[in-house]
Write an enzyme that holds these catalytic residues in place. Structure first.
Site, PDB file in Angstrom:
ATOM      1  N   HIS A   1       0.834  -1.220   0.000  1.00  0.00           N
ATOM      2  CA  HIS A   1       0.000   0.000   0.000  1.00  0.00           C
ATOM      3  C   HIS A   1       0.864   1.264   0.000  1.00  0.00           C
ATOM      4  CE1 HIS A   1      -3.932  -2.057   0.843  1.00  0.00           C
ATOM      5  NE2 HIS A   1      -3.121  -2.975   1.328  1.00  0.00           N
TER       6      HIS A   1
ATOM      7  N   ASN B   1     -10.372  -2.970   2.520  1.00  0.00           N
ATOM      8  CA  ASN B   1     -10.089  -2.928   1.079  1.00  0.00           C
ATOM      9  C   ASN B   1     -11.386  -2.686   0.313  1.00  0.00           C
ATOM     10  OD1 ASN B   1      -7.327  -3.404   1.092  1.00  0.00           O
ATOM     11  ND2 ASN B   1      -7.506  -5.601   0.725  1.00  0.00           N
TER      12      ASN B   1
HETATM   13  C1  HEM Z   1      -1.950 -11.235   7.135  1.00  0.00           C
HETATM   14  C2  HEM Z   1      -2.342 -10.396   6.200  1.00  0.00           C
HETATM   15  C3  HEM Z   1      -1.819  -8.981   6.108  1.00  0.00           C
HETATM   16  C4  HEM Z   1      -0.662  -8.449   6.562  1.00  0.00           C
HETATM   17  C5  HEM Z   1       0.461  -9.166   7.307  1.00  0.00           C
HETATM   18  C6  HEM Z   1      -0.662  -7.048   6.224  1.00  0.00           C
HETATM   19  C7  HEM Z   1       0.356  -6.167   6.503  1.00  0.00           C
HETATM   20  C8  HEM Z   1       0.358  -4.836   6.179  1.00  0.00           C
HETATM   21  C9  HEM Z   1       1.424  -3.920   6.452  1.00  0.00           C
HETATM   22  C10 HEM Z   1       2.733  -4.295   7.150  1.00  0.00           C
HETATM   23  C11 HEM Z   1       1.072  -2.702   6.007  1.00  0.00           C
HETATM   24  C12 HEM Z   1       1.878  -1.418   6.079  1.00  0.00           C
HETATM   25  C13 HEM Z   1       1.501  -0.666   7.317  1.00  0.00           C
HETATM   26  C14 HEM Z   1       2.254   0.629   7.478  1.00  0.00           C
HETATM   27  O1  HEM Z   1       3.489   0.647   7.322  1.00  0.00           O
HETATM   28  O2  HEM Z   1       1.607   1.665   7.786  1.00  0.00           O
HETATM   29  C15 HEM Z   1      -0.251  -2.836   5.452  1.00  0.00           C
HETATM   30  C16 HEM Z   1      -0.980  -1.807   4.929  1.00  0.00           C
HETATM   31  C17 HEM Z   1      -2.323  -1.927   4.622  1.00  0.00           C
HETATM   32  N1  HEM Z   1      -3.070  -3.078   4.624  1.00  0.00           N
HETATM   33 FE1  HEM Z   1      -2.475  -4.899   5.115  1.00  0.00          FE
HETATM   34  N2  HEM Z   1      -1.825  -6.751   5.580  1.00  0.00           N
HETATM   35  C18 HEM Z   1      -2.565  -7.909   5.495  1.00  0.00           C
HETATM   36  C19 HEM Z   1      -3.811  -8.048   4.953  1.00  0.00           C
HETATM   37  C20 HEM Z   1      -4.646  -7.001   4.653  1.00  0.00           C
HETATM   38  C21 HEM Z   1      -6.054  -7.109   4.401  1.00  0.00           C
HETATM   39  C22 HEM Z   1      -6.877  -8.399   4.427  1.00  0.00           C
HETATM   40  C23 HEM Z   1      -6.490  -5.838   4.173  1.00  0.00           C
HETATM   41  C24 HEM Z   1      -7.889  -5.388   3.903  1.00  0.00           C
HETATM   42  C25 HEM Z   1      -8.896  -5.761   4.655  1.00  0.00           C
HETATM   43  C26 HEM Z   1      -5.368  -4.951   4.292  1.00  0.00           C
HETATM   44  C27 HEM Z   1      -5.428  -3.586   4.141  1.00  0.00           C
HETATM   45  C28 HEM Z   1      -4.354  -2.738   4.268  1.00  0.00           C
HETATM   46  C29 HEM Z   1      -4.428  -1.319   4.018  1.00  0.00           C
HETATM   47  C30 HEM Z   1      -5.663  -0.536   3.593  1.00  0.00           C
HETATM   48  C31 HEM Z   1      -3.151  -0.813   4.233  1.00  0.00           C
HETATM   49  C32 HEM Z   1      -2.703   0.627   4.051  1.00  0.00           C
HETATM   50  C33 HEM Z   1      -3.083   1.471   5.236  1.00  0.00           C
HETATM   51  C34 HEM Z   1      -2.675   2.889   4.956  1.00  0.00           C
HETATM   52  O3  HEM Z   1      -3.322   3.524   4.090  1.00  0.00           O
HETATM   53  O4  HEM Z   1      -1.723   3.371   5.563  1.00  0.00           O
HETATM   54  N3  HEM Z   1      -4.260  -5.684   4.573  1.00  0.00           N
HETATM   55  N4  HEM Z   1      -0.647  -4.155   5.553  1.00  0.00           N
END
Ligand code: HEM
Ligand SMILES: *[C@@H]1O[C@H](CO)[C@@H](O)[C@H](O)[C@H]1NC(C)=O
Ligand SMILES: *[C@@H]1O[C@H](CO)[C@@H](O)[C@H](O)[C@H]1NC(C)=O
Length: 513
Positions: free
Chosen positions: A71, A145
């Site tokens: 992201h 999402n």
């Molecule tokens: C085990 C599964 C997942 C892992 C380990 C994971 C891990 C991460 C990590 C490490 C970040 C970066 C966070 C940061 O540095 O600020 C991130 C961002 C994000 N993830 Fe996940 N994610 C997973 C699944 C998902 C799922 C299922 C969704 C949706 C429901 C999702 C939605 C998001 C969103 C929207 C961001 C961006 C947030 C922002 O705008 O700063 N992720 N994810």
């Protein structure tokens, strides 16, 4: 020049310089020249004592912070959330306890796979992250999402999945041979999500034109500590609109940042985008009632059986003053929830997410003080006895009592309303898969719910990529997954992608639902 006009000029330049403030270094000293650095004679090298010049370059050299590991490309906006009513039968969260309560929010939309400046026209899920800065009970983040389900169901597979989707470590090119290798070997659990992703919904027309989904199930807990499982959805009031493959190519040729531009243009002209927040509610006693596991993120809860209750409305009304300070430094986490009010479910994907985000943010920002940056800071008071560390600007307490319990009249006390809900468990520790896999059924239902035009676009979008695969095994396995979901779906993609149908059928017959 006459004496009076020269005098007037002096007055004018004095008043001009009085109106503008002096340039300073980072410690506040005034700067004599911002044009020429200090040299030893006209011909000499630059002097080390020119601290201002060194500092300016040092600040520049360290402008970049690590981007989000996923992201990376996104855009944030400020807004507010208004509750539609009193939902205290469902949750003890105060921001949902009365019609009209307004809560400040910061929202960030994003694409997932490519970096900070990558095109916004790619086929990719879109992130929909909302930080509720509640008035009295701290921050609550709903990190979702645009697509309602996910590729995998255990957090342990997330790094593998993301590696396969990210650019090849050799060439730095994203490669369908790599991610379809992964998805084909995974055995079919991604079929539902891939069907969403390769439909028109895989390229939204802009951030305003997409719904949002929690994907994972959460718990809502009321004051009596009664628990319901819930899934959240943000319904776009602008309507869901998307780009076909051809439209995306056209848009990208003209503007590869169309989604951010559209969002900010709309907000600036006062056309504030809005979404309605809804929840599906499931009683814990129903968890075993289905041929799928409701806490498996690759599954939808059927809307006919679990209709959405509207909780409130989100409106985005302010473009942040600065991209880095707001969008880049914002830090969302599914781990920021309201104990005893809105809690995580046992969903295995979600449980991993609860810690991943904070760890990534520690890496991006270098210290846990990122929580006190204006964009992330809670509106309500932060009170505890945590102390010291890197870059701490203030402590929540004053004086000598930095421990609890204490007889001190000012010492902070626990709020029993925020005790976690409890759950009876019995069984053994283990390392086994979710038993009800139901890998293909919902993908087939989704395919059959599409119109003929939507089906044709889906088939075309998949075939364009599958045709480039070098491995016949990967190609035929992918087609078999689709065939297992729906025979027409699989047959049409197989024909368009150049598969041998008999081989597809043979692989499909060996697949486990
Ligand atoms: C085990 C599964 C997942 C892992 C380990 C994971 C891990 C991460 C990590 C490490 C970040 C970066 C966070 C940061 O540095 O600020 C991130 C961002 C994000 N993830 Fe996940 N994610 C997973 C699944 C998902 C799922 C299922 C969704 C949706 C429901 C999702 C939605 C998001 C969103 C929207 C961001 C961006 C947030 C922002 O705008 O700063 N992720 N994810
Ligand atoms: C919400 O409803 C509950 C139960 O009906 C009631 O006890 C509570 O006072 C209401 N909250 C507000 C803020 O009106
Ligand atoms: C994509 O959007 C168009 C309208 O712009 C709509 O007709 C079509 O059904 C949408 N496709 C999907 C899969 O929702």
């Amino acid at each position: 020049m006459s004496l009076t006009s020269a005098f007037l000029l002096v007055i004018l330049s004095l008043s001009l310089s009085a109106a503008r403030e002096f340039l300073t270094g980072d410690t506040g000293h005034h700067v004599g020249s911002n044009q020429n650095s200090q040299t030893a004679t006209k011909s000499g090298g630059i002097l080390l004592q020119d601290i201002y010049a060194l500092q300016k370059l040092r600040r520049f050299n360290t402008e970049r912070i690590p981007e989000r590991v996923v992201h990376g490309r996104g855009a944030g906006a400020h807004g507010e959330f208004r509750s539609f009513g009193n939902f205290s039968d469902l949750t003890a969260a105060e921001f949902l306890s009365k019609r009209g309560i307004e809560t400040e929010v910061f929202v960030r939309f994003s694409t997932v796979i490519h970096g900070k400046h990558s095109p916004e026209t790619v086929r990719d899920p879109r992130g929909f992250a909302v930080k509720f800065k509640t008035a009295t009970e701290g921050n609550y983040d709903l990190v979702g999402n645009n697509l309602p389900v996910f590729f995998i169901r255990d957090h342990l597979k997330f790094p593998d999945m993301v590696h396969s989707l990210k650019p090849d470590p050799v060439t730095n090119l994203q490669d369908p041979n790599r991610y379809f290798d992964f998805f084909s070997a995974l055995g079919g659990m991604a079929t539902h999500m891939l069907t969403y992703l390769y439909s028109d919904l895989g390229i939204p027309r802009g951030y305003r034109f997409m719904d949002g989904h929690s994907v994972n199930a959460y718990k809502m807990v009321n004051a009596k500590k009664q628990v319901k499982y819930v899934k959240f959805r943000w319904l776009s009031k602008q309507g869901v609109q998307n780009l076909t493959r051809a439209e995306a190519a056209q848009v990208q040729g003209a503007d590869f940042s169309h989604a951010t531009r559209d969002l900010y243009d709309a907000i600036r002209r006062g056309d504030f985008p809005t979404w309605e927040l809804g929840v599906q509610v499931m009683d814990p006693s129903q968890l075993d009632d289905f041929d799928f596991n409701p806490l498996d993120a690759s599954k939808d809860w059927p809307a006919r059986q679990f209709p959405f209750t509207a909780l409130g409305e989100l409106k985005l009304n302010r473009v942040p003053d600065n991209f880095h300070l707001a969008s880049e430094q914002s830090a969302f986490s599914p781990g920021n929830f309201l104990p005893g009010k809105i809690e995580p479910s046992e969903d295995r994907l979600l449980q991993g997410r609860l810690v991943s985000y904070h760890e990534s943010q520690m890496h991006r920002h270098g210290s846990n003080t990122f929580q006190y940056l204006p964009v992330n800071r809670a509106k309500s008071a932060v009170r505890n006895y945590n102390q010291d560390g890197v870059m701490v600007m203030e402590h929540a307490w004053k004086g000598s009592v930095n421990y609890e319990p204490s007889n001190d009249a000012d010492a902070y006390v626990e709020d029993k309303r925020s005790l976690y809900s409890t759950r009876e468990i019995c069984g053994k520790n283990e390392q086994g898969p979710i038993e009800k896999t139901l890998n293909f059924r919902q993908a087939g239902e989704l395919y059959r719910a599409f119109s003929e035009q939507q089906r044709a676009n889906l088939v075309g979008n998949l075939a364009v990529e599958l045709r480039t695969l070098r491995s016949q095994k990967i190609l035929h396995t992918m087609c078999a997954h689709l065939y297992k979901a729906d025979e027409e779906y699989g047959r049409r993609v197989a024909e368009a992608a150049g598969c041998t149908l008999a081989k597809v059928r043979e692989i499909a017959s060996g697949l486990k639902e």
